[in-house]
Design an enzyme around this catalytic site. Structure first.
Site, PDB file in Angstrom:
ATOM      1  N   CYS A 334     -20.073 -30.340  54.870  1.00 31.63           N
ATOM      2  CA  CYS A 334     -20.382 -30.970  55.955  1.00 31.63           C
ATOM      3  C   CYS A 334     -22.020 -30.959  55.342  1.00 31.63           C
ATOM      4  O   CYS A 334     -22.685 -32.335  54.802  1.00 31.63           O
ATOM      5  CB  CYS A 334     -20.596 -30.769  57.773  1.00 31.63           C
ATOM      6  SG  CYS A 334     -21.701 -31.071  58.678  1.00 31.63           S
ATOM      7  N   HIS A 435     -15.601 -28.955  59.202  1.00 30.04           N
ATOM      8  CA  HIS A 435     -15.252 -27.509  59.777  1.00 30.04           C
ATOM      9  C   HIS A 435     -13.304 -26.981  59.648  1.00 30.04           C
ATOM     10  O   HIS A 435     -13.059 -27.791  60.139  1.00 30.04           O
ATOM     11  CB  HIS A 435     -16.289 -27.680  60.723  1.00 30.04           C
ATOM     12  CG  HIS A 435     -18.045 -28.030  60.805  1.00 30.04           C
ATOM     13  ND1 HIS A 435     -18.549 -27.256  59.401  1.00 30.04           N
ATOM     14  CD2 HIS A 435     -18.279 -29.515  61.272  1.00 30.04           C
ATOM     15  CE1 HIS A 435     -19.452 -27.840  59.515  1.00 30.04           C
ATOM     16  NE2 HIS A 435     -19.302 -29.081  60.528  1.00 30.04           N
TER      17      HIS A 435
END
Length: 487
Positions: A334, A435
């Site tokens: 991310c 994630h």
């Protein structure tokens, strides 16, 4: 007989409220109750995504899993994600409501309390019992008039209160007596008992302490929970990594994965799957002088990518480039993926002052931060390995070279044929927005092999490990807590 709704409030922060609420959810669910968790307001950068693609605090996702139900934003209608010392992104009912200073948010507490009550009402229409969780200390006298998480919410929910105290940090008698002394009588009367958490040693030696607390308060000690190490439950906050190990107790004979502890680290639970592997060390670091000891370095997610990128450039850039040149492996998730690229551009000032920040130049990608926020539960594939994770990010990243890392097969249960991430031409630097990347045993095994760890490491799916740990949590809780007293 206690009321149907129960609130777990605390004598302070990090006394174990989230875990106790999860334990109570699992215990009641297995007794046949239709039970759900609720916390009106969370403050955490450790969030997750519901099946509908909405964002909420991870603590209530864990508690929903413990209750054997799907998470829903009604369980956590307000999530504050700090972007700096005095400002947070406000997530309302799963969607971005804006960036607000602490003072702005405080002035609008009436609006947010109304929204919390509405979410609670919707939740109560579906479930038999609601287990509420408080925030911090429930006895902050200066904040009590505008507190929308602790007693005001418990009172609205017509809930009895169990007060949690942490004996490990010391002063447990003062914690309990002092908390009650700070409360008005109507709130003291709502407290029906105490759970004393994190006890070390022989519990029999604490019987006199239990007797004293009950005599002084005329309220029941519902149990004393011993310290546990035989299972792990996802934490809400990054307290567990605030004290970086920086190779204290490092074993040179065991391969190590280094995770850079960014100042605004988000979703640190991405690495619990790595931490459970026997024969592997996972180490959170905030100093760059030991990178060469690691088989791989991971740059995690961030709630303030440009600010953390500036910190990373100042403290790690030279060392990371040297590590890369010495054949080291680097992986970004991310915000960490964005930082590995050429620049991060924030033209609209989503994270602060508008501008562009030069990144680490280790991947041929460029990132522009733009609304709206991407929030998905995603199924993905890395070559022949399959996994399931979630995406939470602002903006988009484009590739000018290299290759995509993974294929996205579905987002929020809708089939798609997208790609995500980037892997460098040499294959030693890679990044992804995904994630939970390591939570699949197939993905985890494949990644370990790419960094040169071809040994026989046991990589279990995190779903299976979580179910095992919820069972152990329930057994631990019911062994030491007076469930008959609660029921």
């Amino acid at each position: 007989m206690m009321k149907k709704n129960i609130a777990i409030l605390g004598t302070g922060s990090d006394v174990g409220k989230s875990i106790l609420a999860a334990a109570l959810c699992r215990s009641l669910a297995d007794r046949g109750f239709k039970v759900a968790p609720f916390k009106s307001q969370n403050m955490s950068n450790n969030s997750g995504i519901t099946p509908e693609g909405l964002e909420m605090g991870r603590a209530q996702i864990v508690q929903a899993e413990a209750a054997r139900i799907a998470p829903h934003v009604n369980m956590n209608p307000i999530l504050l994600k700090p972007t700096g010392e005095k400002q947070s992104q406000v997530i309302l009912n799963g969607e971005v409501h804006g960036n607000h200073t602490a003072m702005d948010y405080h002035r609008n507490k009436g609006f947010y309390f109304k929204k919390s009550c509405e979410a609670f009402n919707r939740l109560e229409q579906t479930y038999d019992r609601i287990i509420l969780e408080g925030a911090g200390s429930c006895a902050e006298v200066n904040l009590m008039p505008s507190d929308i998480v602790n007693f005001a919410m418990a009172e609205y929910a017509n809930a009895d209160v169990i007060l949690a105290a942490d004996i490990h940090r010391g002063g447990v008698f003062a914690q309990i007596i002092g908390t009650l002394a700070c409360l008005p009588k109507k709130y003291r009367d709502m407290v029906k008992g105490f759970i004393i958490n994190r006890f070390r040693g022989d519990i029999a030696l604490f019987k006199d302490g239990v007797d004293w607390i009950e005599e002084q308060t005329n309220k029941k000690v519902l149990g004393v929970l011993p310290w546990y190490t035989h299972f792990k439950i996802d934490a809400e906050d990054s307290v567990e990594i605030e004290e970086c190990t920086n190779f204290k107790g490092f074993d040179p004979d065991i391969p190590a994965i280094g995770i850079i502890r960014l100042p605004h680290i988000a979703n640190f639970t991405d690495f619990h799957a790595l931490a459970q592997i026997k024969g592997l060390q996972t180490i959170f670091i905030d100093q760059a002088n030991h990178l060469s000891k690691c088989k791989a370095i991971i740059i995690p997610g961030s709630k303030n990518t440009r600010a953390d990128l500036e910190w990373l450039t100042k403290n790690f850039k030279g060392s990371l480039q040297k590590y890369y040149q010495s054949k080291g492996r680097i992986f970004g998730i991310c915000g960490g993926y964005q930082m590995l690229g050429e620049f991060v551009d924030d033209p609209d000032g989503l994270e602060g002052i508008p501008g562009k920040t030069e990144a680490l130049n280790l991947l041929p990608v460029q990132t522009v931060l733009k609304a709206p926020k991407t929030t998905t539960v995603s199924e993905f594939q890395w070559a022949d390995a399959k996994g399931k994770g979630y995406e939470i990010h602002m903006g988009y990243t484009t590739l000018s070279a290299g290759a995509s890392l993974i294929e996205i097969n579905s987002r929020n249960s809708i089939s798609c044929a997208d790609t995500d991430g980037c892997v460098s031409n040499g294959g030693r630097v890679a990044g992804t927005y995904m994630h939970g990347f390591f939570d699949s045993s197939q993905i985890l095994s494949k990644w370990l092999k790419t960094i040169g760890l071809d040994g026989n490491y046991q990589c279990d799916d995190m779903h299976n490990l979580k179910e095992r740990d919820y069972l152990l949590l329930k057994e631990h809780f019911e062994t030491y807590i007076d469930m008959d007293g609660i029921l």
